[in-house]
Design a protein around this motif. Structure first.
Motif, PDB file in Angstrom:
ATOM      1  N   SER A  70      42.079  37.166  26.165  1.00  0.00           N
ATOM      2  CA  SER A  70      41.327  36.065  26.768  1.00  0.00           C
ATOM      3  C   SER A  70      41.640  35.842  28.247  1.00  0.00           C
ATOM      4  O   SER A  70      40.770  35.379  28.995  1.00  0.00           O
ATOM      5  N   LEU A  71      42.863  36.147  28.683  1.00  0.00           N
ATOM      6  CA  LEU A  71      43.224  35.915  30.089  1.00  0.00           C
ATOM      7  C   LEU A  71      43.390  37.200  30.888  1.00  0.00           C
ATOM      8  O   LEU A  71      43.828  37.159  32.040  1.00  0.00           O
ATOM      9  N   CYS A  72      43.052  38.321  30.314  1.00  0.00           N
ATOM     10  CA  CYS A  72      43.109  39.596  31.027  1.00  0.00           C
ATOM     11  C   CYS A  72      42.003  39.632  32.087  1.00  0.00           C
ATOM     12  O   CYS A  72      40.820  39.524  31.752  1.00  0.00           O
ATOM     13  N   PRO A  73      42.339  39.755  33.370  1.00  0.00           N
ATOM     14  CA  PRO A  73      41.307  39.741  34.414  1.00  0.00           C
ATOM     15  C   PRO A  73      40.235  40.811  34.224  1.00  0.00           C
ATOM     16  O   PRO A  73      39.041  40.552  34.432  1.00  0.00           O
ATOM     17  N   ASP A  74      40.641  42.018  33.850  1.00  0.00           N
ATOM     18  CA  ASP A  74      39.668  43.090  33.672  1.00  0.00           C
ATOM     19  C   ASP A  74      38.758  42.839  32.471  1.00  0.00           C
ATOM     20  O   ASP A  74      37.568  43.160  32.493  1.00  0.00           O
ATOM     21  N   CYS A  75      39.320  42.254  31.409  1.00  0.00           N
ATOM     22  CA  CYS A  75      38.504  41.893  30.244  1.00  0.00           C
ATOM     23  C   CYS A  75      37.481  40.831  30.627  1.00  0.00           C
ATOM     24  O   CYS A  75      36.303  40.913  30.244  1.00  0.00           O
ATOM     25  N   ARG A  76      37.922  39.844  31.346  1.00  0.00           N
ATOM     26  CA  ARG A  76      37.033  38.759  31.742  1.00  0.00           C
ATOM     27  C   ARG A  76      35.880  39.290  32.593  1.00  0.00           C
ATOM     28  O   ARG A  76      34.720  38.907  32.397  1.00  0.00           O
ATOM     29  N   MET A  77      36.198  40.187  33.499  1.00  0.00           N
ATOM     30  CA  MET A  77      35.169  40.746  34.360  1.00  0.00           C
ATOM     31  C   MET A  77      34.183  41.601  33.560  1.00  0.00           C
ATOM     32  O   MET A  77      32.966  41.526  33.754  1.00  0.00           O
ATOM     33  N   PHE A  78      34.716  42.392  32.641  1.00  0.00           N
ATOM     34  CA  PHE A  78      33.841  43.259  31.851  1.00  0.00           C
ATOM     35  C   PHE A  78      32.917  42.434  30.963  1.00  0.00           C
ATOM     36  O   PHE A  78      31.715  42.714  30.866  1.00  0.00           O
ATOM     37  N   VAL A  79      33.466  41.407  30.309  1.00  0.00           N
ATOM     38  CA  VAL A  79      32.649  40.579  29.428  1.00  0.00           C
ATOM     39  C   VAL A  79      31.541  39.877  30.208  1.00  0.00           C
ATOM     40  O   VAL A  79      30.369  39.903  29.809  1.00  0.00           O
ATOM     41  N   SER A  80      31.888  39.254  31.320  1.00  0.00           N
ATOM     42  CA  SER A  80      30.921  38.419  32.036  1.00  0.00           C
ATOM     43  C   SER A  80      29.971  39.205  32.939  1.00  0.00           C
ATOM     44  O   SER A  80      28.818  38.797  33.127  1.00  0.00           O
ATOM     45  N   GLU A  81      30.424  40.333  33.479  1.00  0.00           N
ATOM     46  CA  GLU A  81      29.603  41.059  34.440  1.00  0.00           C
ATOM     47  C   GLU A  81      28.925  42.300  33.866  1.00  0.00           C
ATOM     48  O   GLU A  81      27.978  42.821  34.468  1.00  0.00           O
ATOM     49  N   MET A  82      29.369  42.773  32.718  1.00  0.00           N
ATOM     50  CA  MET A  82      28.794  43.982  32.150  1.00  0.00           C
ATOM     51  C   MET A  82      28.303  43.758  30.716  1.00  0.00           C
ATOM     52  O   MET A  82      27.135  43.981  30.409  1.00  0.00           O
ATOM     53  N   LEU A  83      29.187  43.334  29.828  1.00  0.00           N
ATOM     54  CA  LEU A  83      28.855  43.259  28.414  1.00  0.00           C
ATOM     55  C   LEU A  83      27.773  42.219  28.127  1.00  0.00           C
ATOM     56  O   LEU A  83      26.762  42.518  27.474  1.00  0.00           O
ATOM     57  N   PHE A  84      27.978  40.991  28.571  1.00  0.00           N
ATOM     58  CA  PHE A  84      27.025  39.932  28.258  1.00  0.00           C
ATOM     59  C   PHE A  84      25.653  40.170  28.892  1.00  0.00           C
ATOM     60  O   PHE A  84      24.630  40.043  28.198  1.00  0.00           O
ATOM     61  N   PRO A  85      25.577  40.538  30.180  1.00  0.00           N
ATOM     62  CA  PRO A  85      24.250  40.823  30.746  1.00  0.00           C
ATOM     63  C   PRO A  85      23.528  41.963  30.034  1.00  0.00           C
ATOM     64  O   PRO A  85      22.314  41.907  29.846  1.00  0.00           O
TER      65      PRO A  85
END
Length: 251
Positions: A70-85
């Motif tokens: 949940s607090l991994c910066p790379d995970c957060r970026m991937f989820v919000s900028e790649m996976l969800f879109p």
């Protein structure tokens, strides 16, 4: 046909110009949740079109599974900028499974499992909140994306839940987080993560249709949209005409 949410986003943009029914009080992701809501929000035709597309898919959707923290910066970026879109545009030909655990470790004290997380206790709390959400609401992915996009993942959790699943009882979520159910669910995440073949080496760790290779990881990180379109075995949807380019995401 475009994916359901892509259609709804287009209609939502029209609604901003005054074309949507004033009786519509539901957020865009719920416009197709019932016939009554679709009529109230003026999107019945689009919802019927999306349902028709789904009903006539002859091939299985591409299964995207992402192991995160949940607090991994790379995970957060991937989820919000790649996976969800990507999911917004291609949810008619892909499924998403999130597994919040990542590089955590667990021990059993004889009564319950104790978890230690890579980024500390707050990350364990975030992982547990996300795990309980995935077990309690169909809007979990939207809520988790909202959390991961926020400046403070933990503080944003309740307001994100209220925005995307107003009927969800937040006290019930926290009961799960602090109780036996959350502990058991997180243990299952631990088992699932430990069972990965090959074993995960970093997060986010991405599998497509149950398979992980460095080539799949790199393609998913650079353009998950293109990867899903290329791996779907059915007729190409209209949405699959686009390309996206992003940098690498891993921790």
């Amino acid at each position: 046909m475009k994916a359901a949410l892509l259609l709804l986003l287009a209609v939502w943009l029209n609604s901003q110009a005054g074309h949507c029914s004033s009786s519509c009080s539901s957020p865009p992701h719920r416009w197709c949740s019932s016939l009554e809501t679709a009529v109230q929000c003026g999107v019945l035709k689009q919802c019927l079109m999306s349902n028709f597309t789904r009903a006539h898919l002859k091939e299985d959707p591409v299964q995207v599974e992402v192991y995160i923290e949940s607090l991994c910066p790379d995970c957060r970026m991937f989820v919000s900028e790649m996976l969800f879109p990507t999911w917004l545009m291609l949810n008619d030909i892909m499924t998403v499974t999130l597994v919040p655990y990542g590089n955590a470790e667990e021990t059993f004290d004889g009564k319950k499992y104790i978890f230690e997380c890579q980024h500390g206790e707050q990350e364990c709390l975030g992982n547990m909140i996300e795990t309980c959400l995935l077990n309690m609401t169909k809007a979990a992915f939207q809520i988790i994306n909202c959390m991961e996009s926020a400046a403070d993942v933990i503080k944003a959790a309740e307001s994100c839940a209220n925005a995307y699943s107003p009927e969800l009882d937040w006290a019930g979520v926290m009961t799960c987080v602090k109780g036996d159910l959350g502990n058991a669910l997180m243990h299952q995440n631990a088992l699932k993560t430990k069972a990965l073949k090959p074993p995960h080496e970093y997060v986010p760790w991405i599998t497509i249709n149950g398979e992980h290779t460095e080539q799949i990881q790199q393609k998913a990180e650079s353009s998950l949209f293109t990867l899903v379109c290329s791996m779907y075995k059915g007729p190409k949807t209209e949405a699959c005409g686009g390309l996206q380019r992003h940098s690498s995401f891993r921790d």
